[in-house]
Design a protein around this motif. Structure first.
Motif, PDB file in Angstrom:
ATOM      1  N   MET A  64       0.838  -1.190   0.000  1.00  0.00           N
ATOM      2  CA  MET A  64       0.000   0.000   0.000  1.00  0.00           C
ATOM      3  C   MET A  64       0.877   1.246   0.000  1.00  0.00           C
ATOM      4  SD  MET A  64      -3.456   0.210   0.643  1.00  0.00           S
ATOM      5  CE  MET A  64      -4.376   1.644   0.311  1.00  0.00           C
ATOM      6  N   ARG A  65       0.431   2.258  -0.706  1.00  0.00           N
ATOM      7  CA  ARG A  65       1.181   3.513  -0.787  1.00  0.00           C
ATOM      8  C   ARG A  65       1.062   4.295   0.513  1.00  0.00           C
ATOM      9  NH1 ARG A  65      -2.043   3.559  -4.349  1.00  0.00           N
ATOM     10  NH2 ARG A  65      -1.718   3.056  -6.474  1.00  0.00           N
ATOM     11  N   GLU A  66       2.139   5.007   0.847  1.00  0.00           N
ATOM     12  CA  GLU A  66       2.084   5.877   2.024  1.00  0.00           C
ATOM     13  C   GLU A  66       1.443   7.218   1.680  1.00  0.00           C
ATOM     14  OE1 GLU A  66       5.781   6.230   4.001  1.00  0.00           O
ATOM     15  OE2 GLU A  66       6.174   4.084   3.905  1.00  0.00           O
ATOM     16  N   ARG A  67       1.725   7.694   0.455  1.00  0.00           N
ATOM     17  CA  ARG A  67       1.143   8.967   0.008  1.00  0.00           C
ATOM     18  C   ARG A  67       0.397   8.758  -1.307  1.00  0.00           C
ATOM     19  NH1 ARG A  67       5.623  12.784  -0.952  1.00  0.00           N
ATOM     20  NH2 ARG A  67       7.163  11.599   0.137  1.00  0.00           N
ATOM     21  N   PRO A  68      -0.729   9.408  -1.470  1.00  0.00           N
ATOM     22  CA  PRO A  68      -1.436   9.281  -2.751  1.00  0.00           C
ATOM     23  C   PRO A  68      -0.667   9.995  -3.864  1.00  0.00           C
ATOM     24  CG  PRO A  68      -2.582  10.826  -1.301  1.00  0.00           C
ATOM     25  CD  PRO A  68      -1.452  10.228  -0.512  1.00  0.00           C
ATOM     26  N   THR A  69      -0.833   9.489  -5.072  1.00  0.00           N
ATOM     27  CA  THR A  69      -0.192  10.120  -6.229  1.00  0.00           C
ATOM     28  C   THR A  69      -1.270  10.548  -7.220  1.00  0.00           C
ATOM     29  OG1 THR A  69      -0.003   8.069  -7.475  1.00  0.00           O
ATOM     30  CG2 THR A  69       1.807   8.597  -5.980  1.00  0.00           C
ATOM     31  N   LEU A  70      -0.883  11.385  -8.150  1.00  0.00           N
ATOM     32  CA  LEU A  70      -1.812  11.832  -9.185  1.00  0.00           C
ATOM     33  C   LEU A  70      -1.896  10.853 -10.351  1.00  0.00           C
ATOM     34  CD1 LEU A  70      -1.139  15.660  -9.378  1.00  0.00           C
ATOM     35  CD2 LEU A  70      -3.162  14.495  -8.529  1.00  0.00           C
ATOM     36  N   ARG A  71      -1.069   9.796 -10.321  1.00  0.00           N
ATOM     37  CA  ARG A  71      -1.066   8.857 -11.439  1.00  0.00           C
ATOM     38  C   ARG A  71      -2.411   8.175 -11.634  1.00  0.00           C
ATOM     39  NH1 ARG A  71       3.814   7.195  -9.455  1.00  0.00           N
ATOM     40  NH2 ARG A  71       2.808   5.384  -8.539  1.00  0.00           N
ATOM     41  N   ILE A  72      -3.080   7.801 -10.560  1.00  0.00           N
ATOM     42  CA  ILE A  72      -4.338   7.061 -10.706  1.00  0.00           C
ATOM     43  C   ILE A  72      -5.446   7.957 -11.265  1.00  0.00           C
ATOM     44  CG2 ILE A  72      -6.140   5.803  -9.476  1.00  0.00           C
ATOM     45  CD1 ILE A  72      -3.911   4.520  -7.838  1.00  0.00           C
ATOM     46  N   PRO A  73      -5.716   9.140 -10.700  1.00  0.00           N
ATOM     47  CA  PRO A  73      -6.750   9.983 -11.320  1.00  0.00           C
ATOM     48  C   PRO A  73      -6.382  10.394 -12.747  1.00  0.00           C
ATOM     49  CG  PRO A  73      -6.177  10.823  -9.144  1.00  0.00           C
ATOM     50  CD  PRO A  73      -5.236   9.716  -9.448  1.00  0.00           C
ATOM     51  N   LEU A  74      -5.109  10.705 -12.974  1.00  0.00           N
ATOM     52  CA  LEU A  74      -4.671  11.059 -14.321  1.00  0.00           C
ATOM     53  C   LEU A  74      -4.815   9.862 -15.251  1.00  0.00           C
ATOM     54  CD1 LEU A  74      -3.342  13.139 -16.196  1.00  0.00           C
ATOM     55  CD2 LEU A  74      -1.144  12.235 -15.460  1.00  0.00           C
TER      56      LEU A  74
ATOM     57  N   ILE B 284      -0.249  -1.109 -14.900  1.00  0.00           N
ATOM     58  CA  ILE B 284       0.987  -1.227 -14.122  1.00  0.00           C
ATOM     59  C   ILE B 284       1.572   0.158 -13.891  1.00  0.00           C
ATOM     60  CG2 ILE B 284       3.384  -2.032 -14.215  1.00  0.00           C
ATOM     61  CD1 ILE B 284       2.314  -4.581 -15.568  1.00  0.00           C
ATOM     62  N   TRP B 285       1.579   0.983 -14.933  1.00  0.00           N
ATOM     63  CA  TRP B 285       2.094   2.350 -14.770  1.00  0.00           C
ATOM     64  C   TRP B 285       1.281   3.130 -13.747  1.00  0.00           C
ATOM     65  CZ3 TRP B 285      -0.567   6.901 -15.864  1.00  0.00           C
ATOM     66  CH2 TRP B 285       0.182   8.068 -15.637  1.00  0.00           C
ATOM     67  N   MET B 286      -0.036   2.979 -13.795  1.00  0.00           N
ATOM     68  CA  MET B 286      -0.885   3.696 -12.847  1.00  0.00           C
ATOM     69  C   MET B 286      -0.559   3.303 -11.405  1.00  0.00           C
ATOM     70  SD  MET B 286      -4.606   3.759 -14.731  1.00  0.00           S
ATOM     71  CE  MET B 286      -5.473   4.082 -13.219  1.00  0.00           C
ATOM     72  N   GLU B 287      -0.265   2.053 -11.171  1.00  0.00           N
ATOM     73  CA  GLU B 287      -0.004   1.595  -9.807  1.00  0.00           C
ATOM     74  C   GLU B 287       1.428   1.851  -9.344  1.00  0.00           C
ATOM     75  OE1 GLU B 287      -1.852   0.310  -7.341  1.00  0.00           O
ATOM     76  OE2 GLU B 287      -3.582   0.832  -8.553  1.00  0.00           O
ATOM     77  N   THR B 288       2.402   1.629 -10.244  1.00  0.00           N
ATOM     78  CA  THR B 288       3.803   1.655  -9.801  1.00  0.00           C
ATOM     79  C   THR B 288       4.605   2.843 -10.330  1.00  0.00           C
ATOM     80  OG1 THR B 288       4.572   0.326 -11.665  1.00  0.00           O
ATOM     81  CG2 THR B 288       3.829  -0.858  -9.685  1.00  0.00           C
ATOM     82  N   GLY B 289       4.195   3.405 -11.439  1.00  0.00           N
ATOM     83  CA  GLY B 289       4.970   4.468 -12.064  1.00  0.00           C
ATOM     84  C   GLY B 289       5.991   3.954 -13.070  1.00  0.00           C
ATOM     85  N   ARG B 290       6.039   2.628 -13.254  1.00  0.00           N
ATOM     86  CA  ARG B 290       6.939   2.001 -14.235  1.00  0.00           C
ATOM     87  C   ARG B 290       6.109   1.353 -15.319  1.00  0.00           C
ATOM     88  NH1 ARG B 290       9.024  -2.251 -11.450  1.00  0.00           N
ATOM     89  NH2 ARG B 290       7.799  -1.728  -9.637  1.00  0.00           N
TER      90      ARG B 290
END
Length: 70
Positions: A1-11, A62-68
Motif C-alpha cells: 500500500m502507498r504511504e502517500r497518494p499520487t496523481l497517477r491514478i486519477p490522471l 501497471i504504470w498507474m499503480e507503480t509508475g513504471r
C-alpha cells in the motif's frame, strides 16, 4: 500500500477514458465500411475491435499503480 497518494491514478483514469473515447470514435468511423461486410464477418470484426483495446491496458495499469511501464 502507498504511504502517500499520487496523481497517477486519477490522471490514468482520465487518460483511459480519453483513449477509449478516441478508440470508439475510430470504430464509429469504420462502421460504413464494416456495414458492407456479411453479417458473420461483421460479428468477427466487432468482436476483434471490442477486445483489441484491452491489449495495451496491462502496461497502462501497471504504470498507474507503480509508475513504471514494465
Amino acid at each position: 500500500m502507498r504511504e502517500r497518494p499520487t496523481l497517477r491514478i486519477p490522471l490514468g483514469v482520465l487518460l483511459l477514458l480519453a483513449g477509449l473515447a478516441l478508440y470508439a470514435g475510430l470504430v464509429v468511423q469504420l462502421t460504413p465500411w464494416i456495414g458492407t461486410l456479411p453479417v458473420w464477418l461483421q460479428a468477427v470484426v466487432y468482436l476483434f475491435l471490442g477486445v483489441a483495446w484491452l491489449l495495451p491496458l496491462r502496461r497502462f495499469l501497471i504504470w498507474m499503480e507503480t509508475g513504471r511501464w514494465g
